[in-house]
Design an enzyme around this catalytic site. Structure first.
Site, PDB file in Angstrom:
ATOM      1  N   GLU A   1      -5.906  -3.525   1.463  1.00  0.00           N
ATOM      2  CA  GLU A   1      -5.737  -4.972   1.336  1.00  0.00           C
ATOM      3  C   GLU A   1      -6.985  -5.627   0.727  1.00  0.00           C
ATOM      4  OE1 GLU A   1      -3.058  -4.303   5.243  1.00  0.00           O
ATOM      5  OE2 GLU A   1      -5.038  -5.222   5.443  1.00  0.00           O
TER       6      GLU A   1
ATOM      7  N   GLY B   1       0.828  -1.210   0.000  1.00  0.00           N
ATOM      8  CA  GLY B   1       0.000   0.000   0.000  1.00  0.00           C
ATOM      9  C   GLY B   1       0.859   1.255   0.000  1.00  0.00           C
TER      10      GLY B   1
ATOM     11  N   ARG C   1       6.517   1.544   0.464  1.00  0.00           N
ATOM     12  CA  ARG C   1       7.751   1.813   1.203  1.00  0.00           C
ATOM     13  C   ARG C   1       8.198   0.656   2.101  1.00  0.00           C
ATOM     14  NH1 ARG C   1       8.509   7.310   1.458  1.00  0.00           N
ATOM     15  NH2 ARG C   1       6.835   8.490   0.501  1.00  0.00           N
TER      16      ARG C   1
END
Lengths: 202, 202, 202, 202
Positions: A168, A93, A96
């Site tokens: 998700e 998402g 990073r």
């Protein structure tokens, strides 16, 4: 069970809204690449994600196996070496997650093509990917960086679903949609998928 | 990407429809039991499911850990012995997945309480469970036994989503709703969940 | 660290003793079958075991992948359906681990060949297997059934290593020996194995 | 089966030789720390390793659970956040496995104590660890850096066992020895371990 129902509504409505803002050129690029490699029996697909995003990746990887792809999951016991003919699908998402960025960099270095499923095309993962599919969602990174999509476009201000839930669950629905699209493009029936389903299952 | 969008709509609409026919007494029984054991530090929760249902269970187990539960997943390396104070949450659309039925029977034998998430309350898993939560869905069992809910009540005749997709995605949204309900009942904030999130992650 | 050293000696000596009583016809049958299928690119090998025996199986499965086999592990995300051309390698000291016996029975039913690594050729797993390789060890079953080999032949009366340790560590050394035997029979070098080692690793 | 037997002898003899050169102060430091935290019910132990070293870590983690520790494995679904009261046990022959070094650095940053099981005390992992236990072995790094121990001290010039086999199998035997040492120091019997063994097992 009020909050159960409200959360289910929030998730379902988020999936519907995201379906309206999906970028067609991104989705088509992903699907075209997957269709293109289907008959190249040497092409391996490696799916990766951390935490719950990793579980979403595993659910998609199972369907790619049912479709007949040569697919692997980072974290499984059996993970082969990959190279320039192979594809990595990385799900994060925030874009990073350190481990996933590191693994995607390693994949780029050996020449594999990277497809990123992320809310942030400008994230480290988004920037290194060959193909990015943007899926909005609230994510785990600091609030200030949070979700232009979720806040402005979708008008979601106080979401119920904690942490990365919306990303998700929406990524799962999107990838299940990719499965159906691939079934149609490749001419595969549900029975063919079922025949490849594990018959010895844990 | 027509089929991607149609499938996302189908999944979202299925989640919305299921939210309207959830049986309140079933859901409340599940939530009340989870609230009741929250402060019993010796209570272990063991989550189990096969294939993609197992992944849904794992996603829920992570949230139970974030909430502060003492939770384990069948298939992880670390699975303790369980006993009469413990809870098993078993996820199986058909309620007939052999491994899950066998494991749930073993759990009953040692006195653990079993919560079943299934489309079929009359299935082997449904019958042995202490608490059943019915989540409709198309499942992997033979067509003739298939989905009274999906076909009659929901009016779904030719679903796009293959195999257990509708059950799995809806079970995930439902269990994410249970997480939010537990946050409210237990007075937990998103920050408290985030603090328990793995800080060393694969 | 007295007990560390005594245990290491016990394990090493157990491996040496077992190497003296391995049954050549059993080991050759296993290796011949693995050599025979090496070039049949459609043959899948599915490795299974519960608990620490499952970890030993996974360690061997990695080496089979390094050798170039099409290998899978029960419990991984990616497990294909198997059929009559495939091989199951099941590892269970007692030969009675319920899940493994059930899975091996399912494998026999679809016509796969089953290789059992067990201390008990007369156990349920041993009886159904096409090829049995006996590896002695103390196992988890009741004392009265315990280890004719370990007690009588090997003269071990009060082992240090608890539960299945001797079986598991010896099975690992044996299977690492099978890997080297296969390297020689198939003409594979360590560099070829290294080239197949995961280059993107968790 | 000549190479099977020769490899089993090589592995067993390597374990015996390593038992003679284990550094007592290193082993005692590891065991004393594990004994010290046994009754601190808040202390979590996180075990990590990549590939086959990760499997060795998992086998040890199971035994720590059987002993009654609050133990987790990096890569399992359930991995809690860790902090300054916690212990990380990292297993890497080369001490250079990127993921493991990164994870161990993260653990140091939050104040956890790191125990490294490695062949190279001067490796990145060895240097950052609070406690190093040196276990010789051939490892995956470039030949020129390879194994002072294995080549010079142990007199092994052309090992049979490929890649990290000797390190992995010896680390397993060593850690099984640590289990027995802990049983004696903590006064635990095999029956107590068996009682904590998973009674619902995959």
């Amino acid at each position: 069970m009020e909050y159960v129902l409200r959360t289910m509504h929030e998730i379902a409505n988020f999936i519907l809204k995201v379906s309206k803002i999906l970028k067609e050129e991104q989705v088509e690029a992903m699907i075209n690449l997957l269709v293109e490699v289907y008959n190249k029996k040497n092409t391996k697909i490696l799916v990766m994600g951390a935490g719950r995003s990793g579980l979403v990746g595993r659910a998609f990887a199972m369907r790619l196996m049912h479709l007949g792809y040569n697919v692997y999951v980072l974290g499984d016991t059996i993970v082969p070496s990959i190279g320039k003919d192979d594809i990595v699908i990385a799900i994060s998402g925030s874009g990073r997650t350190k481990l996933i960025v590191t693994a995607a960099e390693a994949a780029k270095k050996v020449g594999a093509k990277v497809i990123a499923i992320t809310s942030y095309p400008d994230s480290p993962l988004g920037k290194l990917a060959d193909i990015v599919v943007e899926i909005p969602g609230r994510t785990k990174i600091a609030d200030t960086e949070l979700d232009y999509f979720a806040r402005q476009i979708l008008g979601i201000h106080e979401p119920l679903a904690p942490l990365g839930t919306l990303f998700e669950d929406t990524a799962l629905a999107f990838l299940d949609g990719v499965t159906v699209e691939l079934m149609h493009r490749l001419g595969k029936t549900e029975d063919e998928l079922r025949a490849r389903h594990a018959n010895i299952e844990l």
